[in-house]
Motif scaffolding. Structure first.
Motif, PDB file in Angstrom:
ATOM      1  N   ALA A 173      41.023  43.391  39.260  1.00  0.00           N
ATOM      2  CA  ALA A 173      41.085  43.038  40.680  1.00  0.00           C
ATOM      3  C   ALA A 173      41.771  44.138  41.488  1.00  0.00           C
ATOM      4  O   ALA A 173      41.347  44.451  42.609  1.00  0.00           O
ATOM      5  CB  ALA A 173      41.828  41.711  40.862  1.00  0.00           C
ATOM      6  N   MET A 174      42.807  44.750  40.945  1.00  0.00           N
ATOM      7  CA  MET A 174      43.488  45.845  41.632  1.00  0.00           C
ATOM      8  C   MET A 174      42.542  47.034  41.819  1.00  0.00           C
ATOM      9  O   MET A 174      42.507  47.650  42.893  1.00  0.00           O
ATOM     10  CB  MET A 174      44.723  46.274  40.845  1.00  0.00           C
ATOM     11  N   PHE A 175      41.784  47.352  40.785  1.00  0.00           N
ATOM     12  CA  PHE A 175      40.800  48.444  40.900  1.00  0.00           C
ATOM     13  C   PHE A 175      39.751  48.106  41.962  1.00  0.00           C
ATOM     14  O   PHE A 175      39.350  48.969  42.744  1.00  0.00           O
ATOM     15  CB  PHE A 175      40.130  48.705  39.554  1.00  0.00           C
ATOM     16  N   PHE A 176      39.303  46.862  41.987  1.00  0.00           N
ATOM     17  CA  PHE A 176      38.320  46.444  42.984  1.00  0.00           C
ATOM     18  C   PHE A 176      38.864  46.593  44.397  1.00  0.00           C
ATOM     19  O   PHE A 176      38.142  47.002  45.311  1.00  0.00           O
ATOM     20  CB  PHE A 176      37.903  44.989  42.725  1.00  0.00           C
ATOM     21  N   ILE A 177      40.138  46.259  44.585  1.00  0.00           N
ATOM     22  CA  ILE A 177      40.752  46.369  45.913  1.00  0.00           C
ATOM     23  C   ILE A 177      40.792  47.829  46.359  1.00  0.00           C
ATOM     24  O   ILE A 177      40.454  48.164  47.499  1.00  0.00           O
ATOM     25  CB  ILE A 177      42.161  45.764  45.904  1.00  0.00           C
TER      26      ILE A 177
END
Length: 233
Positions: free
Chosen positions: A20-24
């Motif tokens: 999720a952090m990478f997606f953000i």
């Protein structure tokens, strides 16, 4: 045994948080970068060219793809189900698949545009007219949309919240949907891109070899003329 095997491949919540952090981060970079490209092309009339029509389409498709990533972040951070209307997750998956397909076909179109401009310049104005470009861009969106819809209509797959990976994507009903997407999108676009740029490389290499040969012949002719020339005594 089957349940244990399926559970072994599920993401842990910690892994979901990392993804999720990478997606953000990817979403922020995509939205900012592609928004600047879209604004630059729309504001400056000097950039209103046939090639930049495809560049604008590519930037817009990538921008919309970036806008769908927050919905996948919501899916990843949800515990057992999508933390919102399920239709929202389904719409995000449809949009993402369509935009990714459009981006791939647009990259192939840019490669074809460069091929015609470099190798067949006299045909360029006939092929890339305003009407053809508009129809072309519509086709670039229609093809991936149809390829996304047909497998679901035929019952080969379903799009929505994938509880196994915690994202908005195709469900694990069968591998038919993955196969249809992979065969329909990636090989065709990749093959077109490789062929176009390979032909450009061959053309430029032959052109440069011809220029070097003519330059060498001109120098030799100039040297011979100097040797044959007899000045006044």
């Amino acid at each position: 045994m089957e349940n244990q095997t399926q559970h072994a491949f599920e993401f842990t919540y910690e892994q979901r948080c990392v993804v999720a952090m990478f997606f953000i981060v990817i979403a922020m970079l995509s939205i900012i970068g592609n928004s600047l490209v879209v604004l630059s092309v729309l504001i400056s009339q000097k950039l209103w060219t046939a090639t930049n029509a495809f560049v604008l389409n590519l930037a817009f498709a990538d921008l919309v793809t970036g806008l769908t990533l927050p919905f996948n972040v919501m899916a990843l951070l949800g515990m057992e189900r999508y933390p919102g209307p399920s239709q929202l997750c389904t719409l995000a998956a449809w949009t993402m698949f369509t935009c990714v397909g459009c981006s791939l076909y647009t990259l192939a179109s840019i490669a074809f545009n460069r091929l015609i401009l470099i190798t067949k310049a006299m045909w360029y104005g006939r092929i890339f007219t305003d009407r053809i470009i508009v129809a072309w861009v519509v086709m670039l969106w229609a093809l991936p949309l149809i390829q996304t819809a047909i497998p679901t209509v035929l019952g080969a797959g379903e799009i929505g919240y994938n509880s196994k990976y915690g994202v908005c994507a195709q469900l694990d009903v069968s591998n038919a949907y993955d196969l249809a997407q992979a065969v329909g999108l990636y090989p065709v676009s990749l093959l077109l891109i490789v062929i176009c740029y390979l032909r450009i490389y061959i053309y430029v290499r032959k052109h440069n070899a011809g220029v070097i040969k003519r330059d060498s012949e001109n120098k030799s002719q100039t040297a011979n003329d100097k040797e044959e020339y007899v000045g006044p005594r």
